[in-house]
Scaffold this motif. Structure first.
Motif, short mmCIF file in Angstrom:
data_model
loop_
_atom_site.label_atom_id
_atom_site.label_comp_id
_atom_site.label_asym_id
_atom_site.label_seq_id
_atom_site.Cartn_x
_atom_site.Cartn_y
_atom_site.Cartn_z
N GLY A 173 6.66 -2.94 9.64
CA GLY A 173 6.13 -1.80 10.66
C GLY A 173 4.92 -1.25 10.19
O GLY A 173 4.64 -0.11 10.62
N ASP A 174 4.09 -1.71 9.29
CA ASP A 174 2.91 -1.37 8.90
C ASP A 174 1.66 -1.67 9.90
O ASP A 174 0.68 -1.26 9.45
CB ASP A 174 2.49 -1.68 7.41
CG ASP A 174 2.31 -3.32 7.30
OD1 ASP A 174 2.53 -3.92 8.33
OD2 ASP A 174 1.88 -3.71 6.17
N GLY A 175 2.03 -2.34 10.87
CA GLY A 175 0.84 -2.56 11.71
C GLY A 175 0.18 -4.11 11.40
O GLY A 175 -0.76 -4.59 12.21
N VAL A 176 0.55 -4.63 10.52
CA VAL A 176 0.03 -5.93 10.08
C VAL A 176 1.02 -7.08 10.12
O VAL A 176 2.21 -7.04 9.67
CB VAL A 176 -0.35 -5.92 8.39
CG1 VAL A 176 -1.06 -7.24 8.14
CG2 VAL A 176 -1.37 -4.73 8.31
N ALA A 177 0.79 -8.02 11.02
CA ALA A 177 1.89 -9.21 11.13
C ALA A 177 2.10 -9.62 9.83
O ALA A 177 1.41 -9.77 8.84
CB ALA A 177 1.33 -10.41 11.99
N ASP A 178 3.37 -10.15 9.86
CA ASP A 178 3.76 -10.87 8.52
C ASP A 178 3.06 -11.98 8.15
O ASP A 178 3.06 -12.51 6.81
CB ASP A 178 5.41 -11.13 8.63
CG ASP A 178 6.44 -10.08 8.78
OD1 ASP A 178 5.87 -8.94 8.64
OD2 ASP A 178 7.62 -10.34 9.14
N ALA A 182 -3.20 6.05 1.94
CA ALA A 182 -2.96 5.83 3.45
C ALA A 182 -2.36 6.80 3.92
O ALA A 182 -1.02 6.85 3.59
CB ALA A 182 -2.69 4.36 3.35
N ASP A 183 -2.43 7.46 5.15
CA ASP A 183 -1.71 8.38 6.03
C ASP A 183 -0.67 7.57 6.77
O ASP A 183 -0.40 6.31 6.55
CB ASP A 183 -2.63 9.30 6.53
CG ASP A 183 -3.30 8.53 7.77
OD1 ASP A 183 -2.98 7.42 8.08
OD2 ASP A 183 -4.09 9.27 8.31
N ALA A 184 0.06 8.19 7.37
CA ALA A 184 1.32 7.77 8.20
C ALA A 184 0.67 6.75 9.36
O ALA A 184 1.45 5.73 9.56
CB ALA A 184 2.06 8.75 8.67
N ALA A 185 -0.44 7.01 9.78
CA ALA A 185 -1.14 6.16 10.91
C ALA A 185 -1.88 4.87 10.14
O ALA A 185 -2.41 4.07 10.76
CB ALA A 185 -2.06 6.74 11.30
N GLY A 186 -1.85 4.71 8.68
CA GLY A 186 -2.29 3.59 8.21
C GLY A 186 -3.76 3.69 7.80
O GLY A 186 -4.49 2.76 7.48
N ILE A 187 -4.29 4.95 7.80
CA ILE A 187 -5.78 5.26 7.69
C ILE A 187 -6.04 5.63 6.23
O ILE A 187 -5.31 6.66 6.01
CB ILE A 187 -6.16 6.23 8.81
CG1 ILE A 187 -6.17 5.49 10.07
CG2 ILE A 187 -7.92 6.49 8.81
CD1 ILE A 187 -6.58 6.70 11.29
N PHE A 188 -7.17 5.45 5.70
CA PHE A 188 -7.38 5.94 4.29
C PHE A 188 -8.15 7.07 4.25
O PHE A 188 -9.28 6.85 4.86
CB PHE A 188 -7.91 4.75 3.56
CG PHE A 188 -7.06 3.50 3.08
CD1 PHE A 188 -6.35 3.76 1.88
CD2 PHE A 188 -6.94 2.45 3.73
CE1 PHE A 188 -5.51 2.69 1.34
CE2 PHE A 188 -6.00 1.51 3.44
CZ PHE A 188 -5.13 1.42 2.10
N ILE A 189 -7.43 8.30 3.98
CA ILE A 189 -8.16 9.57 3.88
C ILE A 189 -8.24 10.14 2.77
O ILE A 189 -7.46 9.69 1.57
CB ILE A 189 -7.62 10.44 4.96
CG1 ILE A 189 -5.96 10.66 4.59
CG2 ILE A 189 -7.69 9.82 6.48
CD1 ILE A 189 -5.44 11.94 5.46
#
Length: 277
Positions: A188-193, A220-227
């Protein structure tokens, strides 16, 4: 192989149905990040990486394990988990050697009837246990994902084809051109297996935030963006790092303790992404 099915709710709970003779289909609040269903048992992977199991435990296959793990796989009577270092740690029935621990390193595991397979970093299938019908024959691949059944095994090629071996009584081990599975996202991280370099990633938001996070140092925040500490976007996302969080990159690249304490640098992110090209 499993007599029950479980679904992962958005809140991380286990919503299960089907055979429940050993209470393997009981709903569980979790939260979990992944499931593995065996013959009559189920295991959930907690955010902390522990294996929380329920159902038939005759061989110890449903015994809880502290981990930490990044991935789970369950056969009819045994369970295996992937450690952060990529080793296979197994428990339950071991009558054919299917639950023997293996050093790996692997990126994914698949558990079948009396056997287990691990996917190596270069995409090969490394299998152990019962090989009476060649279901445990090692295969060079390369594959991006493995699946194991009662006596046959299949690997997903980078082009999305199914390459299978073992018992083929019903045509279950017949190769198929596909393409298949290219959009499955197990963690569920938004990246295909099929392209996920870090299976089992948990995007926990502030729970992953380094205690001393600084400006121009990132997580990486909960949306997967590095902040960074000011919420400034680094310009990179988990999709670009191959599905890897800052902590996973720091561990895999052997970066210093400063990255763990203060956050990963932008240059380190760039270097990691370059290795994936």
């Amino acid at each position: 192989m499993a007599s029950n099915t479980c679904g992962l709710t958005p809140a991380g709970a286990a919503d299960c149905w089907g055979g429940n003779s050993y209470l393997q289909a009981l709903d569980r609040p979790g939260p979990y990040t992944q499931f593995a269903t065996g013959g009559s048992h189920t295991c959930g992977l907690t955010p902390a990486g522990a294996a929380d199991c329920w159902g038939d435990n005759f061989y110890g296959q449903a015994a809880d394990q502290p981990g930490p793990y990044t991935h789970l796989a369950a056969g009819p009577d045994h369970t295996c988990a992937l450690t952060p270092a990529g080793a296979a740690e197994c428990w339950g029935s071991n009558q054919s050697g299917q639950a023997a621990d293996q050093p790996g390193p692997y990126t994914q595991l698949a558990a079948g009837l009396f056997y287990t397979c691990g996917l190596t970093a270069d995409g090969a299938a490394d299998c152990w246990g019962d090989n009476g019908i060649a279901q445990v024959a090692d295969q060079p691949g390369p594959y991006t994902q493995l699946a194991a059944g009662f006596g046959h095994t299949c690997g997903l090629t980078p082009a999305g084809a199914a390459d299978c071996w073992g018992l083929d009584q019903y045509g279950q081990a017949a190769d198929q051109p596909g393409p298949f599975g290219l959009s499955i996202d197990g963690d569920g991280d938004g990246v295909a297996d099929s392209v996920d370099v870090c299976p089992g990633t948990v995007l926990a938001g502030d729970a992953d935030r380094p205690a001393q996070l600084k400006a121009n140092r990132y997580f990486a925040d909960a949306a997967g963006i590095f902040i960074d500490a000011k919420g400034t976007d680094s310009g990179f996302t988990v999709a670009e790092t191959g599905g890897c969080s800052a902590a996973q990159i720091i561990a895999a690249a052997g970066l210093g303790s400063g990255h763990t304490r203060f956050g990963i640098t932008r240059s380190a992110l760039q270097d990691w992404i370059a290795t994936l090209a």
